[in-house]
Design an enzyme around this catalytic site. Sequence first.
Site, PDB file in Angstrom:
ATOM      1  N   HIS A 105       0.986  -1.340  -0.169  1.00  0.00           N
ATOM      2  CA  HIS A 105      -0.032   0.025  -0.049  1.00  0.00           C
ATOM      3  C   HIS A 105       1.003   1.219   0.042  1.00  0.00           C
ATOM      4  O   HIS A 105       1.799   1.359   0.803  1.00  0.00           O
ATOM      5  CB  HIS A 105      -1.059   0.111   1.214  1.00  0.00           C
ATOM      6  CG  HIS A 105      -1.633   1.229   1.405  1.00  0.00           C
ATOM      7  ND1 HIS A 105      -1.060   1.960   2.710  1.00  0.00           N
ATOM      8  CD2 HIS A 105      -2.344   2.251   0.810  1.00  0.00           C
ATOM      9  CE1 HIS A 105      -1.740   3.238   2.491  1.00  0.00           C
ATOM     10  NE2 HIS A 105      -2.744   3.246   1.528  1.00  0.00           N
ATOM     11  N   ASN A 107       0.218   5.634  -0.221  1.00  0.00           N
ATOM     12  CA  ASN A 107      -0.610   6.762  -0.588  1.00  0.00           C
ATOM     13  C   ASN A 107      -0.061   7.950  -0.179  1.00  0.00           C
ATOM     14  O   ASN A 107       0.863   8.178   0.596  1.00  0.00           O
ATOM     15  CB  ASN A 107      -1.953   6.657   0.740  1.00  0.00           C
ATOM     16  CG  ASN A 107      -2.852   7.803   0.778  1.00  0.00           C
ATOM     17  OD1 ASN A 107      -2.544   8.753   1.435  1.00  0.00           O
ATOM     18  ND2 ASN A 107      -3.592   7.512  -0.337  1.00  0.00           N
ATOM     19  N   HIS A 142      12.273  -1.556   4.965  1.00  0.00           N
ATOM     20  CA  HIS A 142      12.627  -0.686   6.032  1.00  0.00           C
ATOM     21  C   HIS A 142      14.072   0.028   5.696  1.00  0.00           C
ATOM     22  O   HIS A 142      13.999   1.384   5.813  1.00  0.00           O
ATOM     23  CB  HIS A 142      12.835  -1.337   7.247  1.00  0.00           C
ATOM     24  CG  HIS A 142      11.185  -1.547   7.716  1.00  0.00           C
ATOM     25  ND1 HIS A 142      10.647  -0.582   8.471  1.00  0.00           N
ATOM     26  CD2 HIS A 142      10.559  -2.663   7.926  1.00  0.00           C
ATOM     27  CE1 HIS A 142       9.391  -1.005   8.731  1.00  0.00           C
ATOM     28  NE2 HIS A 142       9.490  -2.212   8.465  1.00  0.00           N
ATOM     29  N   GLY A 255     -17.990  12.434  -0.538  1.00  0.00           N
ATOM     30  CA  GLY A 255     -18.906  12.137  -1.856  1.00  0.00           C
ATOM     31  C   GLY A 255     -17.844  11.533  -2.968  1.00  0.00           C
ATOM     32  O   GLY A 255     -18.379  12.030  -4.250  1.00  0.00           O
ATOM     33  N   ARG A 257     -15.974   8.714  -5.584  1.00  0.00           N
ATOM     34  CA  ARG A 257     -16.340   7.451  -6.216  1.00  0.00           C
ATOM     35  C   ARG A 257     -16.347   6.447  -5.219  1.00  0.00           C
ATOM     36  O   ARG A 257     -15.137   5.825  -5.188  1.00  0.00           O
ATOM     37  CB  ARG A 257     -15.649   7.313  -7.428  1.00  0.00           C
ATOM     38  CG  ARG A 257     -16.051   6.369  -8.469  1.00  0.00           C
ATOM     39  CD  ARG A 257     -15.572   6.420  -9.883  1.00  0.00           C
ATOM     40  NE  ARG A 257     -16.078   5.390 -10.808  1.00  0.00           N
ATOM     41  CZ  ARG A 257     -15.343   4.437 -11.044  1.00  0.00           C
ATOM     42  NH1 ARG A 257     -14.245   4.022 -10.300  1.00  0.00           N
ATOM     43  NH2 ARG A 257     -15.888   3.504 -11.937  1.00  0.00           N
TER      44      ARG A 257
END
Length: 299
Positions: A105, A107, A142, A255, A257
Amino acid sequence: MNAPFDQVSTYLRDLQDRLCTALCALDGGEFREDAWERPGGGGGRSRVLVGPVFEQAGVNFSAIEGDRLPAAATANRPRLEAARFRAAGVSLVVHPRNPYVPTAHCNLRYFEADTEPRTWWIGGGFDLTPYYGFDEDARHWHETARDACAPHGAGSYRRFKAWCDDYFVIPHRGEQRGIGGIFFDDLHEGGFAHNFAFLKRVGDLFLAAYEPIVRRRMDHPYGARERDFQLYRRGRYVEFNLVYDRGTLFGLQSGGRTESILMSLPPAVRFCYNWQPEPGTPEAALYARYLVPRDWLAE
């Protein structure tokens, strides 16, 4: 409210392209793209790959605006609850087919609030969720995370690693989601240029952290036992993302998708009542050695 937001949005669009190109090269498949617009302002590009290596890989870009920041974005900044905002981000979640390849993951996000002076901050990071642990992979992951943090200042890796360990935990299970990585949020100290450079370095080094692990493990033989365990552990991913993840909450509250927001969920999962690993097995080792915070660089 234009120049910094436009700089970040341009970088994140390019990062989405580069991530997708690299994942296609590993898998051999193609991403499907859905472009979407948000009724309240802005939109994004959602890309999903289903292939021989990655059972589902999603890489989303969004750049949205609105009249009021959602609660998930103002938890630490309640004074901004009524502020007009802009937000841009890239979110990647990769669920491989082979249980020996970990889920990954990443982000990265940027927020601006229409205040005087402008209020802005960045957040993000990357973390790894193995199903079968390998010390070699954990150290490499790491080490790359440490390298990503180096320009941000002394002690940044230790700070952001601890933050990651504290964030990616499933309280009702008493378990870490995986072996962690780095996580940061609400960063703005030091000015825009300093923090934007850090954001870019984290994004640019994600592939250096993940790609070697995929190549080492993608052809590892496995059978029904390993697949069943992978599907069982994916259930923990579902629990965390639907109950605790701030990014999921922000997307739903703003709000966004729904299909793009829930792209992070694995395509197949197995829940089993009160399952426990047999002592001395690789499955038990995952819990004992890898699903606990540890200093991988010291080992």
